[in-house]
Design a protein around this motif. Structure first.
Motif, PDB file in Angstrom:
ATOM      1  N   LEU A   1       0.853  -1.179   0.000  1.00  4.91           N
ATOM      2  CA  LEU A   1       0.000   0.000   0.000  1.00  4.91           C
ATOM      3  C   LEU A   1       0.891   1.231   0.000  1.00  4.91           C
ATOM      4  CD1 LEU A   1      -2.444  -1.241   2.765  1.00  4.91           C
ATOM      5  CD2 LEU A   1      -2.999  -1.055   0.332  1.00  4.91           C
ATOM      6  N   SER A   2       0.558   2.222  -0.817  1.00  7.47           N
ATOM      7  CA  SER A   2       1.384   3.426  -0.890  1.00  7.47           C
ATOM      8  C   SER A   2       0.507   4.655  -1.080  1.00  7.47           C
ATOM      9  CB  SER A   2       2.399   3.312  -2.034  1.00  7.47           C
ATOM     10  OG  SER A   2       1.750   3.113  -3.275  1.00  7.47           O
ATOM     11  N   GLY A   3       1.030   5.791  -0.587  1.00  9.94           N
ATOM     12  CA  GLY A   3       0.339   7.060  -0.752  1.00  9.94           C
ATOM     13  C   GLY A   3      -0.689   7.321   0.323  1.00  9.94           C
ATOM     14  N   GLY A   4      -0.296   8.037   1.390  1.00  9.42           N
ATOM     15  CA  GLY A   4      -1.237   8.384   2.455  1.00  9.42           C
ATOM     16  C   GLY A   4      -1.901   7.186   3.088  1.00  9.42           C
ATOM     17  N   VAL A   5      -1.101   6.186   3.458  1.00  8.49           N
ATOM     18  CA  VAL A   5      -1.638   4.925   3.979  1.00  8.49           C
ATOM     19  C   VAL A   5      -2.110   5.101   5.428  1.00  8.49           C
ATOM     20  CG1 VAL A   5      -1.187   2.487   4.406  1.00  8.49           C
ATOM     21  CG2 VAL A   5      -0.053   3.656   2.501  1.00  8.49           C
TER      22      VAL A   5
ATOM     23  N   THR B   1       1.558   5.889   7.400  1.00  9.08           N
ATOM     24  CA  THR B   1       2.841   5.901   6.724  1.00  9.08           C
ATOM     25  C   THR B   1       2.605   6.158   5.240  1.00  9.08           C
ATOM     26  OG1 THR B   1       4.884   4.664   6.330  1.00  9.08           O
ATOM     27  CG2 THR B   1       2.841   3.411   6.322  1.00  9.08           C
ATOM     28  N   GLU B   2       3.686   6.251   4.475  1.00 13.48           N
ATOM     29  CA  GLU B   2       3.570   6.440   3.031  1.00 13.48           C
ATOM     30  C   GLU B   2       3.725   5.132   2.266  1.00 13.48           C
ATOM     31  OE1 GLU B   2       2.734   9.110   1.074  1.00 13.48           O
ATOM     32  OE2 GLU B   2       2.106   9.891   3.013  1.00 13.48           O
ATOM     33  N   HIS B   3       4.215   4.098   2.933  1.00 13.67           N
ATOM     34  CA  HIS B   3       4.402   2.810   2.252  1.00 13.67           C
ATOM     35  C   HIS B   3       4.308   1.697   3.280  1.00 13.67           C
ATOM     36  CE1 HIS B   3       6.813  -0.412   0.180  1.00 13.67           C
ATOM     37  NE2 HIS B   3       5.969  -0.071  -0.769  1.00 13.67           N
ATOM     38  N   LEU B   4       3.409   0.758   3.040  1.00 10.26           N
ATOM     39  CA  LEU B   4       3.178  -0.319   3.991  1.00 10.26           C
ATOM     40  C   LEU B   4       3.066  -1.642   3.238  1.00 10.26           C
ATOM     41  CD1 LEU B   4       2.629  -0.812   7.071  1.00 10.26           C
ATOM     42  CD2 LEU B   4       0.195  -0.757   6.494  1.00 10.26           C
ATOM     43  N   ILE B   5       3.777  -2.649   3.729  1.00  6.16           N
ATOM     44  CA  ILE B   5       3.737  -3.991   3.148  1.00  6.16           C
ATOM     45  C   ILE B   5       2.923  -4.899   4.070  1.00  6.16           C
ATOM     46  CG2 ILE B   5       5.100  -5.982   2.410  1.00  6.16           C
ATOM     47  CD1 ILE B   5       7.438  -4.013   1.969  1.00  6.16           C
TER      48      ILE B   5
ATOM     49  N   GLY C   1       6.468  -1.514   7.708  1.00  8.59           N
ATOM     50  CA  GLY C   1       6.637  -0.148   7.221  1.00  8.59           C
ATOM     51  C   GLY C   1       8.108   0.166   7.075  1.00  8.59           C
ATOM     52  N   ASP C   2       8.554   0.475   5.856  1.00  5.79           N
ATOM     53  CA  ASP C   2       9.962   0.791   5.620  1.00  5.79           C
ATOM     54  C   ASP C   2      10.187   2.292   5.459  1.00  5.79           C
ATOM     55  OD1 ASP C   2       8.642   1.080   3.243  1.00  5.79           O
ATOM     56  OD2 ASP C   2       9.920  -0.265   2.079  1.00  5.79           O
ATOM     57  N   ARG C   3       9.197   3.068   5.813  1.00  2.00           N
ATOM     58  CA  ARG C   3       9.292   4.537   5.829  1.00  2.00           C
ATOM     59  C   ARG C   3       8.877   5.009   7.226  1.00  2.00           C
ATOM     60  NH1 ARG C   3       8.095   5.230   0.211  1.00  2.00           N
ATOM     61  NH2 ARG C   3       9.141   3.446  -0.779  1.00  2.00           N
ATOM     62  N   PRO C   4       9.066   6.290   7.529  1.00  2.00           N
ATOM     63  CA  PRO C   4       8.586   6.787   8.830  1.00  2.00           C
ATOM     64  C   PRO C   4       7.135   6.402   9.068  1.00  2.00           C
ATOM     65  CG  PRO C   4       9.945   8.451   7.787  1.00  2.00           C
ATOM     66  CD  PRO C   4       9.804   7.336   6.780  1.00  2.00           C
TER      67      PRO C   4
END
Length: 407
Positions: free
Chosen positions: A201-205, A218-222, A232-235
């Protein structure tokens, strides 16, 4: 009835009443996009429409405006595509479909689709209306789309779907809303690897779990669906709720959350803020067990009590939230509001009692009056500067009185 792809003529002629003949580029379109069409007897009955309808008593018009669009309408349409082994990779049925020559796109009403991987259905797709494109390798749907994973029970809603069976990739775009018994999520895009059971999932998750009641931003979630993990590999920010109110909040540059065990692993500038007790816990990596309600780290830790203004640092530590007890080990340093300090190798902090118990190379220092104590054990309230230092095992307590300097 099974429909197989057959060679098409480049044009098909349909006779209308009044002896007027119209020619449509029907088979050219169907051949170009590789559609398998199941067209009922409605074609025989003449249920084909175009925008250039000719009245019954009119004469044929050989000139056409370049701004006019030619539309063809079909009923009970089936679009199919198979792989090299003859196994289906997608099948889309619609009650009604319309092809626009100029836009080279098909518009289907109430379409129902099945997406296949290894001969098995991996997603079922429905929509009120959708624009359909296919080129034999990819299928595109645009409109208000609902895609359902019949095995895992995942439901994705969005406005654009792309299916790439050779890449084992389903892409949903544009205002994604996903639902599952464990998780609800919104994002701008979702990429699903069906064989791996993995979703990105990406973009304003914003992902919400039901048990425990949490929210991840977050902005990117697996999402590893089979393992029941969120990565989450982003803040990332994780909010824990109790009675629909935020009770705890965690942040980190990366995080992994196990939905089954209810354990979050926070990395890189990790931080947890507790509402009760009012504390902030910071470390480079932490394990937050929401079910057991504790925080554990083997990395340097810093705990700050917001009300008492007391800060404790150590090489590692554990915080038991319901019991309001912190266990700290290795180079423990407690600093009070007036710069009074207590150092030790081990320390237990009873937050509710406002009590510190220290062991191993204990050193206490205060500024007013200036005094130092050294021993093996210490217990007391650092804020009130009421500390008792003992030698232990026959060791003597060393007291150092520091005289004030004369001006």
């Amino acid at each position: 009835m099974k429909y197989q792809q057959t060679p098409f003529r480049k044009n098909a002629s349909l006779n209308q009443q009044g002896g007027i003949q119209k020619t449509f580029p029907l088979f050219c379109f169907l051949s170009k996009y590789g559609f398998y069409l199941a067209i009922n007897l409605v074609l025989v009955l003449g249920l084909v429409a175009c925008t250039n309808k000719v009245p019954r008593n009119s004469q044929p018009n050989n000139t056409s405006s370049p701004n006019q669009e030619s539309n063809l309408t079909f009923f009970d349409v089936t679009l199919e595509q198979a792989d090299e082994d003859g196994r289906p990779v997608w099948r889309v049925k619609a009650k009604q479909a319309q092809y626009t020559k100029e836009k080279q796109i098909g518009e289907a009403k109430s379409p129902y689709g099945e997406l296949y991987q290894d001969g098995k259905i991996v997603y079922q797709v429905t929509a009120e209306k959708a624009d359909i494109e296919q080129d034999g390798k990819q299928l595109f749907l645009r409109g208000k789309i609902v895609a359902t994973d019949p095995v895992n029970g995942i439901v994705l809603r969005g406005n654009e779907l792309e299916w790439r069976p050779q890449e084992d990739l389903l892409i949903m775009r544009n205002q994604i809303n996903g639902n599952h018994k464990q998780l609800q999520a919104v994002a701008q895009e979702a990429k699903v690897k069906t064989r791996e059971q993995r979703m990105e999932l990406s973009g304003g998750v914003v992902a919400k779990s039901v048990d425990p009641q949490t929210q991840m931003r977050t902005e990117h979630l697996i999402w590893q669906i089979k393992e029941e993990k969120l990565i989450g590999d982003r803040p990332v920010q994780i909010d824990r709720y109790k009675n629909n109110q935020i009770s705890d909040r965690a942040r980190g540059n990366a995080a992994e959350f196990n939905l089954k065990t209810q354990v979050a692993f926070l990395q890189k500038n990790a931080q947890i803020e507790l509402l009760e007790p009012p504390m902030q816990i910071a470390s480079n990596s932490m394990i937050w067990n929401m079910k057991a309600e504790n925080v554990i780290t083997n990395s340097p830790i810093r705990i700050f009590h917001k009300v008492e203004k007391l800060t404790v640092t150590a090489n590692q530590g554990e915080m038991k939230i319901p019991q309001k007890i912190a266990y700290l080990t290795g180079n423990v340093n407690a600093i009070g509001q007036r710069r009074q300090t207590l150092n030790a190798q081990k320390m237990t902090w009873y937050l509710e009692k406002k009590l510190l118990e220290a062991q191993g190379n204990v050193a206490y220092q205060q500024a007013n009056p200036p005094v130092n104590f050294k021993g093996e054990k210490a217990v007391g309230n650092l804020q009130t500067e009421n500390i008792v230092v003992s030698g232990g095992s026959g060791n003597r307590v060393v007291t150092e009185i520091i005289p004030r300097s004369r001006e």
